[in-house]
Write an enzyme that holds these catalytic residues in place. Sequence first.
Site, PDB file in Angstrom:
ATOM      1  N   SER A 141      47.385  85.596  28.941  1.00  0.00           N
ATOM      2  CA  SER A 141      46.052  85.588  29.551  1.00  0.00           C
ATOM      3  C   SER A 141      46.646  85.981  31.261  1.00  0.00           C
ATOM      4  O   SER A 141      47.705  85.678  31.564  1.00  0.00           O
ATOM      5  CB  SER A 141      45.510  84.101  29.440  1.00  0.00           C
ATOM      6  OG  SER A 141      44.611  83.843  30.934  1.00  0.00           O
ATOM      7  N   TYR A 154      45.995  74.854  29.337  1.00  0.00           N
ATOM      8  CA  TYR A 154      45.699  76.431  28.897  1.00  0.00           C
ATOM      9  C   TYR A 154      46.612  77.192  29.495  1.00  0.00           C
ATOM     10  O   TYR A 154      47.598  77.948  28.846  1.00  0.00           O
ATOM     11  CB  TYR A 154      44.377  76.741  28.810  1.00  0.00           C
ATOM     12  CG  TYR A 154      44.036  78.320  28.497  1.00  0.00           C
ATOM     13  CD1 TYR A 154      44.103  78.396  27.226  1.00  0.00           C
ATOM     14  CD2 TYR A 154      43.508  79.166  29.559  1.00  0.00           C
ATOM     15  CE1 TYR A 154      43.692  79.752  26.720  1.00  0.00           C
ATOM     16  CE2 TYR A 154      43.344  80.441  29.068  1.00  0.00           C
ATOM     17  CZ  TYR A 154      43.442  80.661  27.844  1.00  0.00           C
ATOM     18  OH  TYR A 154      43.016  82.117  27.527  1.00  0.00           O
TER      19      TYR A 154
HETATM   20  N1  LIG Z   1      37.999  85.939  26.418  1.00  0.00           N
HETATM   21  C1  LIG Z   1      38.762  86.067  27.582  1.00  0.00           C
HETATM   22  O1  LIG Z   1      38.125  86.233  28.640  1.00  0.00           O
HETATM   23  C2  LIG Z   1      40.107  85.710  27.505  1.00  0.00           C
HETATM   24  C3  LIG Z   1      40.970  86.011  28.641  1.00  0.00           C
HETATM   25  C4  LIG Z   1      42.364  85.782  28.552  1.00  0.00           C
HETATM   26  C5  LIG Z   1      42.929  85.496  27.533  1.00  0.00           C
HETATM   27  N2  LIG Z   1      42.159  85.234  26.277  1.00  0.00           N
HETATM   28  C6  LIG Z   1      42.737  84.923  24.911  1.00  0.00           C
HETATM   29  O2  LIG Z   1      42.408  85.958  23.858  1.00  0.00           O
HETATM   30  C7  LIG Z   1      42.724  85.488  22.661  1.00  0.00           C
HETATM   31  C8  LIG Z   1      41.265  85.421  21.916  1.00  0.00           C
HETATM   32  O3  LIG Z   1      40.246  84.946  22.482  1.00  0.00           O
HETATM   33  P1  LIG Z   1      38.623  85.448  22.511  1.00  0.00           P
HETATM   34  O4  LIG Z   1      38.270  85.587  23.728  1.00  0.00           O
HETATM   35  O5  LIG Z   1      38.420  86.406  21.810  1.00  0.00           O
HETATM   36  O6  LIG Z   1      37.936  83.939  22.187  1.00  0.00           O
HETATM   37  P2  LIG Z   1      37.366  83.459  20.886  1.00  0.00           P
HETATM   38  O7  LIG Z   1      36.129  84.551  20.811  1.00  0.00           O
HETATM   39  O8  LIG Z   1      37.031  82.206  20.840  1.00  0.00           O
HETATM   40  O9  LIG Z   1      38.238  83.576  19.656  1.00  0.00           O
HETATM   41  C9  LIG Z   1      39.284  82.690  19.552  1.00  0.00           C
HETATM   42  C10 LIG Z   1      39.946  82.950  18.149  1.00  0.00           C
HETATM   43  O10 LIG Z   1      40.987  81.972  17.976  1.00  0.00           O
HETATM   44  C11 LIG Z   1      40.759  81.352  16.595  1.00  0.00           C
HETATM   45  N3  LIG Z   1      41.418  80.132  16.716  1.00  0.00           N
HETATM   46  C12 LIG Z   1      40.941  79.077  17.527  1.00  0.00           C
HETATM   47  N4  LIG Z   1      41.489  77.959  17.432  1.00  0.00           N
HETATM   48  C13 LIG Z   1      42.376  78.114  16.248  1.00  0.00           C
HETATM   49  C14 LIG Z   1      43.373  77.436  15.417  1.00  0.00           C
HETATM   50  N5  LIG Z   1      43.727  76.107  15.565  1.00  0.00           N
HETATM   51  N6  LIG Z   1      43.835  78.033  14.354  1.00  0.00           N
HETATM   52  C15 LIG Z   1      43.604  79.200  14.273  1.00  0.00           C
HETATM   53  N7  LIG Z   1      42.952  79.960  14.890  1.00  0.00           N
HETATM   54  C16 LIG Z   1      42.275  79.530  15.904  1.00  0.00           C
HETATM   55  C17 LIG Z   1      39.364  81.332  16.418  1.00  0.00           C
HETATM   56  O11 LIG Z   1      38.894  81.354  15.201  1.00  0.00           O
HETATM   57  P3  LIG Z   1      38.553  80.024  14.298  1.00  0.00           P
HETATM   58  O12 LIG Z   1      37.675  79.198  15.154  1.00  0.00           O
HETATM   59  O13 LIG Z   1      38.032  80.744  12.835  1.00  0.00           O
HETATM   60  O14 LIG Z   1      39.779  79.337  13.915  1.00  0.00           O
HETATM   61  C18 LIG Z   1      38.964  82.915  17.003  1.00  0.00           C
HETATM   62  O15 LIG Z   1      38.985  83.672  15.804  1.00  0.00           O
HETATM   63  C19 LIG Z   1      42.879  83.831  23.042  1.00  0.00           C
HETATM   64  O16 LIG Z   1      44.336  83.731  22.873  1.00  0.00           O
HETATM   65  C20 LIG Z   1      42.500  83.447  24.432  1.00  0.00           C
HETATM   66  O17 LIG Z   1      43.602  82.753  25.132  1.00  0.00           O
HETATM   67  C21 LIG Z   1      40.893  85.596  26.293  1.00  0.00           C
END
Ligand SMILES: NC(=O)c1ccc[n+]([C@@H]2O[C@H](COP(=O)([O-])OP(=O)(O)OC[C@H]3O[C@@H](n4cnc5c(N)ncnc54)[C@H](OP(=O)(O)O)[C@@H]3O)[C@@H](O)[C@H]2O)c1
Length: 265
Positions: A141, A154
């Site tokens: 991130s 985080y």
């Molecule tokens: N969106 C942003 O602005 C942003 C910015 C910086 C970094 N990121 C990073 O991008 C990545 C994806 O996030 P996203 O934005 O796509 O959010 P999201 O839509 O909430 O997706 C998160 C994913 O992680 C999985 N997950 C959560 N807890 C888990 C666990 N205990 N075991 C296995 N899987 C788990 C969830 O699946 P289940 O609920 O099915 O387990 C879901 O598929 C993350 O690492 C996040 O930190 C996102």
Amino acid sequence: MKTTHTTIWITGASSGIGRALALHYALSGARLVLSSRNREALREVEEQCKPHATDVLVLPLDLEDNSDYSDAVQKVVAAFGTIDFLILNGGISQRSKVIETPAAVERQLMEINYFGTVALAKAVLPEMIRQQRGHLVVVSSIVGKFGWPLRSSYSAAKHALHGYFETLRAEHYHDNIFVTMILPGRVNTNISFHSLKADGSSHGKMDAGQAGGISAEACARQIAKAINKKKKEKLIGGTEIVMARIRRWLPALYYTLVNKKIQQT
Ligand SMILES: NC(=O)c1ccc[n+]([C@@H]2O[C@H](COP(=O)([O-])OP(=O)(O)OC[C@H]3O[C@@H](n4cnc5c(N)ncnc54)[C@H](OP(=O)(O)O)[C@@H]3O)[C@@H](O)[C@H]2O)c1
């Protein structure tokens, strides 16, 4: 990139960036392994990928329950023979101040974002060494580069990933194993919904910043481009990503901005 006969294992594939990556690589004909906790949501992604992908394996796993992923790795090897790319994208964010966050919530954030990610990479590593090739893609991130209000653990977990995978990259350079660190800024996904509050419950709402982020599809396309170019590190997002450069080159300005931000929180 045509990825027929290439195995791409994606964590966090049930939602947001991971789901968009799965659909992106399905269209290039990859063999996909889809992981997260929610089996039903993974099945839905599988249905969407199946018409295009060479093959799809749904492999539910919990990053918090990270003591042993060897069975999961063996299942992938038995199904597809190789693991070419492991995209470590699964994760959960935070919406709570340091002073109010109990150790149990801090540990949960570290378990999922750091220890779970590291444990899965470590379980796959012997297979990549055996193959003498492989590519680990770690979705960190922008707050993996600086601290930000309400994101203490985080941000700490994401910072830790950089130290760990920079070391792994160096140790396995001669095994032909690459590491790409992805640093998204704001991406319009459900991440704020799922973020943990101080009491361990979900934040449950879409934050304005999140809603104004780039789409998960645009993010996935940029991640794929960075992977193709074997980038070591790639910042992805809108104007907010300038903060990473400000933190590095104009730290005094970063401190002014972050202090202003905390007054609004
Ligand atoms: N969106 C942003 O602005 C942003 C910015 C910086 C970094 N990121 C990073 O991008 C990545 C994806 O996030 P996203 O934005 O796509 O959010 P999201 O839509 O909430 O997706 C998160 C994913 O992680 C999985 N997950 C959560 N807890 C888990 C666990 N205990 N075991 C296995 N899987 C788990 C969830 O699946 P289940 O609920 O099915 O387990 C879901 O598929 C993350 O690492 C996040 O930190 C996102």
